[in-house]
Enzyme design. Structure first.
Site, PDB file in Angstrom:
ATOM      1  N   HIS A 433       2.022   4.020  -8.940  1.00 28.82           N
ATOM      2  CA  HIS A 433       1.920   2.622  -7.685  1.00 28.82           C
ATOM      3  C   HIS A 433       3.079   2.159  -7.646  1.00 28.82           C
ATOM      4  CE1 HIS A 433      -0.274   0.970  -5.023  1.00 28.82           C
ATOM      5  NE2 HIS A 433      -1.771   0.554  -6.159  1.00 28.82           N
ATOM      6  N   ASP A 437       2.285   2.602  -2.005  1.00 27.18           N
ATOM      7  CA  ASP A 437       0.857   2.417  -1.746  1.00 27.18           C
ATOM      8  C   ASP A 437      -0.192   3.233  -2.106  1.00 27.18           C
ATOM      9  OD1 ASP A 437       2.793   0.440  -2.516  1.00 27.18           O
ATOM     10  OD2 ASP A 437       3.146   0.295   0.625  1.00 27.18           O
TER      11      ASP A 437
END
Length: 460
Positions: A433, A437
């Site tokens: 992450h 995204d």
């Protein structure tokens, strides 16, 4: 007589230390030049260490699990006459072609999953594991007479399997697992391997002789259930420790996001069945994995951040144009992740052939270090076992891992509102992450979904 001090040799370029995995000799043993005496593990490979001289082992230094530096004196051997000049300095040792996959990483039998036992998933192992080449010292010796079920108290002291009372029998994790599944007390099994080590052949002989421990009939004539009181401790060393370290590294350093969606594979399964039914004799059988790899090669150019390595210390993201796809494979020695190099340059038949070749090599312990490292993205599958959702752990330092789950026939509505059977499979994929995204992760999976649900586009 003189004493030869054997030092841990150079076991690979840039390697300064190695972990002792297993000694194949003991003090008092007679050894010969080039005899396999020790297994050690580096960051990349399990290495078989040969003896440099003929003689008798007087002293061994170092226990399994201990990390020692190259050049450390680990074995003292009594030799006749003076130590030959050509072995005064320990020669470098070439690593075997068994290696550990870079980091943590079954539609069909050859493929396993970092999202399952030994693989990279929540609550499971996470690093690629090495396949060790069977040592010559462990080749089967003539088996001692196997005991009957009623002679467990004396069987351990018979033949080559003699061991002191109360001593924990020597056996590999695979042998211990078989014994547990078959309800066999390993202390009752004679071992014919080095130092009385119990082999798979020893277990086979023991079972064939009626040595399996079976439930005794109860007073009512039914089988009585017996409490299991055994407790064992096993030091985590070698490859299993490397898996644990890689798993911890991935979970400690990478913030994961997992995205799951279902894919309708009805059309793809029809195509796959047709291609298998009409394939040439020299072409491999197609599983779902080659089509997934093909879909990745089509989708990743649009999401280069998911085909990348992220160096946390330097803060550098290295994106790759070529798709070097790791395929998690189950082997007798643990999880390994052989790599399909430049998958974007291969067609589906070539990918299938590479998957089979690499899985066979990993399972047989013949995969090279190069074939077990350098992946840019990994596919992990539990399809043959089951499970509708997994949370695979990323193969550090990669930024994405694609998890395949069980395919099942489920009712779905068609365009006319009728309920029809469709072949549905969930794709569970995890992403770093910090780099990918959530929106980008979803887009990548949706791109793969579109390709797989419309299989003609895979070949356009």
């Amino acid at each position: 007589m003189s004493e030869y001090k054997y030092k841990l040799p150079d076991v690979g370029e840039g390697v300064v230390e190695a972990e002792i995995v297993e000694w194949h000799v003991k003090e008092g043993d007679t050894v010969k030049e080039d005899q396999h005496i020790l297994d050690v593990m580096t960051d990349k490979a399990t290495v078989e260490i040969p003896c440099a001289v003929n003689g008798v082992v007087k002293k061994i230094v170092g226990e399994p699990g201990e990390v020692i530096a190259v050049g450390t004196e680990i074995l003292f051997i009594e030799v006749e006459g003076s130590v030959p000049d050509d072995v005064e300095e320990t020669k470098p040792v070439e690593t075997e072609d068994t290696a550990v996959a870079e980091e943590p990483a079954k539609d069909e039998a050859p493929v396993s999953s970092p999202a399952s036992g030994g693989g990279a998933s929540e609550g499971s192992g996470g690093g690629g594991a090495a396949a060790e080449k069977p040592s010559k010292a462990e080749e089967k010796k003539p088996a001692a007479p196997a005991p009957s079920a009623g002679s467990a108290s004396t069987s351990a002291a018979s033949g080559g399997g003699q061991r002191p009372a109360g001593e924990r029998p020597l056996a590999s994790p695979a042998v211990r697992k078989r014994a547990l599944e078959k309800d066999i007390d390993l202390s009752a099994v004679p071992g014919t391997g080095p130092a009385g080590r119990i082999t798979h052949e020893d277990l086979d002989d023991f079972i064939a002789a009626g040595g399996r421990l079976v439930s005794k009939a109860g007073g009512s004539g039914g089988a009585s259930r017996q409490a299991r009181t055994g407790v064992s401790e096993q030091k985590v060393v070698g490859l299993r420790r490397k898996i644990a370290e890689n798993m911890a590294l991935s979970k400690r350093t990478i913030p994961h996001i997992t995205y799951v969606d279902e894919i309708d594979l009805t059309a793809l399964e029809d195509l796959r069945a047709h291609m298998n039914a009409t394939k040439d004799a020299d072409q491999p059988k197609l599983t779902i994995i080659p089509f997934l790899v093909l879909a990745l090669t089509k989708a990743l150019p649009h999401f280069p951040q998911a085909n990348a390595h992220y160096d946390t210390d330097e803060g550098v993201l290295t994106q790759y144009e070529g798709v070097h796809c790791g395929i998690a494979a189950a082997t007798p020695k643990g999880l390994m992740v052989p790599v399909i190099r430049h998958a974007e340059s291969l067609d589906v038949w070539q990918i299938a052939a590479e998957v089979k070749r690499l899985a066979d090599a990993a399972r047989d312990g013949k995969a090279s270090r190069e074939e077990l490292s350098g992946s840019t993205i990994t596919i992990t599958s539990l399809g043959a076992i089951g499970g509708i959702v997994t949370t695979p752990v990323i193969n550090h330092p990669e930024t994405a891992i694609i998890g395949v789950n069980k395919m099942q026939t489920l009712p779905r509505y068609d365009e006319a509102g009728r309920v029809v059977p469709r072949k549905i499979m969930n794709l569970s994929s995890s992403f770093d992450h910090r780099i990918v995204d959530g929106y980008e992760a979803a887009q990548l999976v949706q791109k793969m979904k579109a390709l797989l649900e419309n299989p003609a586009t895979l070949f356009m």
